[in-house]
Scaffold this motif. Structure first.
Motif, short mmCIF file in Angstrom:
data_model
loop_
_atom_site.label_atom_id
_atom_site.label_comp_id
_atom_site.label_asym_id
_atom_site.label_seq_id
_atom_site.Cartn_x
_atom_site.Cartn_y
_atom_site.Cartn_z
N ARG A 55 0.83 -1.20 0.00
CA ARG A 55 0.00 0.00 0.00
C ARG A 55 0.87 1.25 0.00
NH1 ARG A 55 -3.94 -1.01 4.94
NH2 ARG A 55 -4.35 1.23 4.59
N ALA A 56 1.95 1.22 0.78
CA ALA A 56 2.86 2.37 0.82
C ALA A 56 3.57 2.56 -0.51
CB ALA A 56 3.87 2.18 1.95
N LEU A 62 3.54 5.77 -2.86
CA LEU A 62 4.78 6.40 -3.30
C LEU A 62 4.75 6.72 -4.79
CD1 LEU A 62 7.62 7.33 -2.49
CD2 LEU A 62 8.43 5.00 -2.92
N CYS A 63 3.98 5.94 -5.57
CA CYS A 63 3.81 6.26 -6.99
C CYS A 63 3.27 7.68 -7.15
CB CYS A 63 2.85 5.27 -7.65
SG CYS A 63 3.59 3.76 -8.24
N GLY A 123 5.41 10.83 -8.65
CA GLY A 123 5.03 11.06 -10.04
C GLY A 123 5.27 9.86 -10.93
N ALA A 124 5.43 8.69 -10.35
CA ALA A 124 5.68 7.48 -11.13
C ALA A 124 4.38 6.94 -11.72
CB ALA A 124 6.33 6.41 -10.26
N SER A 125 4.47 6.38 -12.90
CA SER A 125 3.29 5.82 -13.56
C SER A 125 2.88 4.48 -12.97
CB SER A 125 3.57 5.61 -15.05
OG SER A 125 4.50 4.52 -15.23
N SER A 126 3.86 3.79 -12.35
CA SER A 126 3.62 2.39 -11.98
C SER A 126 4.69 1.94 -11.01
CB SER A 126 3.65 1.51 -13.24
OG SER A 126 4.83 1.77 -14.01
N TYR A 153 1.76 -2.71 -10.48
CA TYR A 153 0.69 -1.79 -10.11
C TYR A 153 0.76 -0.58 -11.04
CZ TYR A 153 -1.59 2.02 -7.58
OH TYR A 153 -2.37 3.10 -7.26
N PHE A 154 -0.42 -0.11 -11.51
CA PHE A 154 -0.47 1.01 -12.44
C PHE A 154 -1.40 2.09 -11.89
CE2 PHE A 154 0.59 -2.76 -14.79
CZ PHE A 154 1.68 -2.35 -15.54
N ALA A 155 -0.87 3.30 -11.81
CA ALA A 155 -1.67 4.42 -11.32
C ALA A 155 -2.83 4.70 -12.25
CB ALA A 155 -0.79 5.66 -11.15
N ASP A 156 -2.61 4.57 -13.54
CA ASP A 156 -3.67 4.74 -14.54
C ASP A 156 -4.40 3.42 -14.71
OD1 ASP A 156 -5.19 4.99 -16.93
OD2 ASP A 156 -3.83 6.53 -17.68
N ARG A 157 -5.63 3.36 -14.26
CA ARG A 157 -6.35 2.09 -14.27
C ARG A 157 -6.60 1.57 -15.69
NH1 ARG A 157 -10.89 2.66 -9.41
NH2 ARG A 157 -9.37 3.00 -7.73
N ARG A 158 -6.64 2.46 -16.66
CA ARG A 158 -6.82 2.01 -18.05
C ARG A 158 -5.62 1.19 -18.50
NH1 ARG A 158 -7.35 7.66 -20.79
NH2 ARG A 158 -5.57 7.89 -19.36
#
Length: 369
Positions: free
Chosen positions: A118-119, A123-124, A128-131, A326-331
């Motif tokens: 979760r952390a 941190l993403c 500013g990381a995409s993943s 893990y991807f910040a952009d769910r698409r």
């Protein structure tokens, strides 16, 4: 951070010791200039504290590229760029340049490892990381909600209590046994002999020779070798008791070598190189010499690095490896998840097909398949 704190979590007392997740190995990578912000490996190690004590750790880097990882996501980066996104920077929880499985979510309890994940996702957003990508982690950590699992194959040799190399050969089918003997004879007939040096036996001239081999082969394979000369100097001082150098000699000169790390249960084959090229020299230096050493030391297995179906005929069987994503952009996450569902099925199918061509006699202990 103190080495004792790192090592307490990376290699807990009473469990299998893996030198490639030790504080000394990471420190050598960073202090040598091999894994630094300048080379695209900006340290972002994630620490979890409880009551003033270190309770969890994730070795992690903010990366501006995807080199040196051995779990390839270049196609994902390209697809996201074409869709208008920025894939880099990304977070990479890994041992740089090291495709060896081991703990990445370094906490004793699963609930603490879940907190670390979760952390890491949080941190993403902060960085500013995409993943975030966690590569070569143990199977028991390959399933957490919100993270996508990816599988791949490596080839490992298993020690079934062999007393010597001939006993290992006797476990192979007749055709494979003859092939191994023929390959070893080709190397011997070329006038090549071998030295296995460990611990305090390893001298500066050994490292000088090995670095020449590493640079020559690395430059031809991927352009710019990742590890600096200083890296080998550092591990030669701080990790010598965990190192095996296999060196090939012909006409009084060293011509090839392989660097291995010695764990409590396994021998980890890492880098190799050669300045002369002879039939089967690679197989002998990297695979057969490693098997012979593991038998002598009574190690359970040899892990010979990434990929390589050619290892199968030499006694190394297919094993699954795991990574989490893990991807910040769910698409992007949905697209990758769809792809990986099909890729996992293909990896299992490939592993099963390879296992059917096992070099061992019937009733031999097999691989993951």
């Amino acid at each position: 951070m103190p080495a004792a704190d790192w090592d307490r979590l990376a290699n807990p007392a009473g469990l299998e010791f893996n030198p490639l997740v030790s504080h000394a190995f990471f420190l050598a990578l960073e202090a040598s200039g091999s894994a630094t912000a300048k080379t695209g490996w900006h340290g972002q190690h994630l620490l979890m504290e409880s009551n003033g004590h270190l309770a969890g750790l994730v070795p992690c880097y903010l990366k501006s590229h995807s080199y040196g990882e051995y779990v390839f996501d270049h196609a994902w980066a390209d697809a996201y760029r074409r869709a208008g996104g920025e894939y880099y920077p990304k977070l990479q929880a890994a041992v740089p340049f090291t495709p060896v499985a081991g703990p990445r979510l370094m906490a004793p309890a699963r609930e603490d490892r879940s907190l670390l994940l979760r952390a890491l996702a949080a941190l993403c957003g902060q960085s500013g990381a995409s993943s975030a990508h966690i590569t070569f982690l143990p199977e028991e950590d390959a399933s957490f909600d919100g993270w996508i699992c990816r599988t791949d194959l490596q080839f490992h040799w298993r020690n079934n209590g062999y007393q010597n190399f001939d006993e290992f050969l006797a476990s192979l089918s007749s055709r494979k046994r003859k092939n191994v003997r023929r390959e070893r004879e080709q190397v011997a007939d070329a006038g090549i002999s071998f030295e296995q040096v460990t611990g305090a036996e390893i001298q500066q001239y050994h490292w000088n020779a090995f670095f020449e081999f590493y640079m020559d082969t690395g430059a031809r394979k991927w352009g710019t070798p990742y590890l600096t000369r200083r890296f080998f100097d550092i591990i030669g001082r701080t990790m010598q008791q965990h190192i095996l150098l296999v060196l090939a000699r012909r006409n009084g000169n060293y011509i090839a070598g392989a660097l291995n790390f010695i764990g409590s249960h396994a021998l980890y084959g890492r880098n190799w190189g050669a300045v002369e090229h002879h039939p089967c020299l690679h197989f002998e230096t990297c695979y057969y010499q490693a098997i012979a050493f593991a038998i002598t030391r009574k190690l359970e297995r040899v892990e010979a690095g990434a990929q390589g179906p050619h290892k199968l005929a030499r006694g190394y069987l297919p094993q699954l490896t795991y990574s989490l994503h893990y991807f910040a952009d769910r698409r992007l996450g949905r697209a990758v998840a769809d792809y990986l569902e099909r890729e996992r099925a293909a990896v299992i199918s490939e592993g099963e097909a390879l296992a059917e061509h096992s070099p061992f006699k019937a009733n031999h202990e097999e691989s993951d398949f």
